[in-house]
Design a protein around this motif. Structure first.
Motif, PDB file in Angstrom:
ATOM      1  N   GLY A  56       0.807  -1.218   0.000  1.00 16.70           N
ATOM      2  CA  GLY A  56       0.000   0.000   0.000  1.00 16.70           C
ATOM      3  C   GLY A  56       0.838   1.264   0.000  1.00 16.70           C
ATOM      4  N   VAL A  57       1.857   1.309   0.846  1.00 21.22           N
ATOM      5  CA  VAL A  57       2.722   2.492   0.906  1.00 21.22           C
ATOM      6  C   VAL A  57       3.456   2.689  -0.415  1.00 21.22           C
ATOM      7  CG1 VAL A  57       4.747   3.503   2.021  1.00 21.22           C
ATOM      8  CG2 VAL A  57       2.993   2.377   3.410  1.00 21.22           C
ATOM      9  N   THR A  58       3.940   1.593  -0.985  1.00 26.16           N
ATOM     10  CA  THR A  58       4.652   1.684  -2.265  1.00 26.16           C
ATOM     11  C   THR A  58       3.748   2.240  -3.363  1.00 26.16           C
ATOM     12  OG1 THR A  58       6.057  -0.194  -1.660  1.00 26.16           O
ATOM     13  CG2 THR A  58       5.921   0.364  -4.000  1.00 26.16           C
ATOM     14  N   CYS A  59       2.508   1.766  -3.419  1.00 21.26           N
ATOM     15  CA  CYS A  59       1.568   2.272  -4.423  1.00 21.26           C
ATOM     16  C   CYS A  59       1.246   3.745  -4.180  1.00 21.26           C
ATOM     17  CB  CYS A  59       0.283   1.444  -4.403  1.00 21.26           C
ATOM     18  SG  CYS A  59       0.464  -0.225  -5.070  1.00 21.26           S
ATOM     19  N   ALA A  86      -3.992   3.972  -7.586  1.00 19.06           N
ATOM     20  CA  ALA A  86      -3.105   3.498  -6.519  1.00 19.06           C
ATOM     21  C   ALA A  86      -3.857   2.612  -5.533  1.00 19.06           C
ATOM     22  CB  ALA A  86      -2.491   4.690  -5.793  1.00 19.06           C
ATOM     23  N   ALA A  87      -5.064   3.036  -5.157  1.00 23.22           N
ATOM     24  CA  ALA A  87      -5.856   2.250  -4.205  1.00 23.22           C
ATOM     25  C   ALA A  87      -6.249   0.900  -4.795  1.00 23.22           C
ATOM     26  CB  ALA A  87      -7.101   3.035  -3.800  1.00 23.22           C
ATOM     27  N   SER A  88      -6.655   0.919  -6.059  1.00 18.81           N
ATOM     28  CA  SER A  88      -7.069  -0.329  -6.710  1.00 18.81           C
ATOM     29  C   SER A  88      -5.912  -1.311  -6.807  1.00 18.81           C
ATOM     30  CB  SER A  88      -7.613  -0.028  -8.112  1.00 18.81           C
ATOM     31  OG  SER A  88      -8.688   0.886  -8.049  1.00 18.81           O
ATOM     32  N   LEU A  89      -4.756  -0.812  -7.248  1.00 25.14           N
ATOM     33  CA  LEU A  89      -3.590  -1.682  -7.376  1.00 25.14           C
ATOM     34  C   LEU A  89      -3.088  -2.150  -6.013  1.00 25.14           C
ATOM     35  CD1 LEU A  89      -1.523   0.005 -10.244  1.00 25.14           C
ATOM     36  CD2 LEU A  89      -2.718  -2.195 -10.296  1.00 25.14           C
ATOM     37  N   VAL A 114      -3.146   4.044   1.237  1.00 23.76           N
ATOM     38  CA  VAL A 114      -3.321   4.924   0.078  1.00 23.76           C
ATOM     39  C   VAL A 114      -4.299   6.055   0.371  1.00 23.76           C
ATOM     40  CG1 VAL A 114      -4.052   5.044  -2.337  1.00 23.76           C
ATOM     41  CG2 VAL A 114      -2.787   3.049  -1.512  1.00 23.76           C
ATOM     42  N   ILE A 115      -5.421   5.740   0.998  1.00 23.86           N
ATOM     43  CA  ILE A 115      -6.478   6.746   1.174  1.00 23.86           C
ATOM     44  C   ILE A 115      -6.530   7.281   2.600  1.00 23.86           C
ATOM     45  CG2 ILE A 115      -7.836   5.669  -0.655  1.00 23.86           C
ATOM     46  CD1 ILE A 115      -9.678   4.527   1.517  1.00 23.86           C
TER      47      ILE A 115
END
Length: 318
Positions: A87-90, A100-103, A130-131
């Motif tokens: 999550g942080v990487t995205c 980003a959230a979806s991936l 992400v969010i």
């Protein structure tokens, strides 16, 4: 009418006791209290809203389904930590928050699959990275350590200590594993038919939620017993000079070699002479009918250097 609706909605009126339900309730409340206190201390009140949703989901698994495969320590630890990293990487690498959230969630699921640590709340952890807003984004990869790692360690510590207080609950699951019975005592039991009433009784005695339906359990049993019957050694497969194992563990394990045969169309006179070459009662010998020997043996083996190797049933053993 209600019964039909309940059946279609898969409403489970299981035999879990009120005590078990109250224990789950108390455990979930206790662990979330600990998580909130630690999260507030590390991130402040605003940060609490960031991580509690995914930890709350983990609490349900840890205390309502402590014996479930998705509740075990590696699933909880790996699921959250790996998902947080993803999550942080995205969040850092992809400017568009929606993509980003979806991936993040999709890649977290894939990573948990490959690393054998599927834990559904991990998806929420990846999404939160992400969010989660400015507080999360400012933390960067520190988010993986504080609050995620810290909260996960608290969750696991409380789950292990709390569940250990109750004899019918063991966490991790391996604490409740019992030694396998001797092989000689299991075959006659496995040949009996398990009826629906037997399964219901067994589930009621366990007094815990098992994340598998009764239908699936019966299907697993039928497939397993079918596999056993398929690999059951037949009298015609017992041959002179070949080696056979009873498939047992520990002191009951044994390898026998057929040293002589007395073939006959009469099964009561179709006999074999064997000697024990490894395991229990070494160097002893005896005579059995070919049918009796096949009933004792689980499979044929061959000598492979210093070990005994099972012969593939689909291949000739020579």
């Amino acid at each position: 009418m209600f019964a039909r609706i309940a059946k279609h909605l898969k409403i489970d009126f299981g035999n879990v006791s009120h005590t078990e339900r109250l224990v789950s309730t108390a455990g979930g409340a206790l662990v979330i209290f600990c998580v909130i206190v630690i999260t507030r201390a590390s991130l402040g009140p605003a940060g609490t809203l960031l991580i509690i949703p995914s930890m709350g989901a983990s609490a349900v698994l840890l205390f309502a389904v402590p014996h479930g495969a998705l509740s075990q320590p590696w699933n909880v630890f790996g699921g959250h930590i790996i998902s947080a990293l993803v999550g942080v990487t995205c969040a850092i690498a992809i400017p568009n928050e929606i993509i980003a959230a979806s991936l993040a969630v999709g890649l977290a699921i894939g990573a948990m699959h490959y690393l054998r640590c599927i834990h559904p709340p991990g998806g929420a952890t990846a999404l939160a990275a992400v969010i989660g807003g400015d507080i999360t984004h400012a933390l960067g990869y520190q988010f993986v350590i504080t609050p995620v790692l810290l909260n996960v360690l608290v969750m696991l510590g409380v789950a292990i200590a709390f569940n250990y207080l109750f004899p019918w609950r063991r966490y991790p699951e391996w604490l409740g594993e019992k030694p396998q019975p001797a092989a000689g005592n299991t075959r006659s039991v496995s040949q009996r038919t398990i009826e629906h009433a037997d399964l219901v009784y067994a589930l009621s005695q366990m007094d815990t939620i098992i994340p598998v339906s009764e239908h699936d359990l019966l299907q697993i049993y039928e497939l397993a017993t079918g596999q056993v019957s398929q690999r059951q050694l037949q009298p015609g497969q017992v041959k002179q000079g070949h080696y056979y194992s009873n498939g047992a563990f520990g002191p009951d394990w044994c390898i026998r070699q057929i040293v002589d045969t007395s073939p006959s169309k009469d099964t009561n006179r179709d006999r074999v002479v064997y000697k024990v070459v490894a395991g229990a009662e070494p160097r002893s010998s005896a005579m059995l009918t070919r049918t009796e020997f096949a009933r004792w043996a689980s499979y044929e083996v061959i000598r492979d250097d210093e070990n005994w190797k099972r012969v593939d049933a689909d291949k000739p053993s020579g």
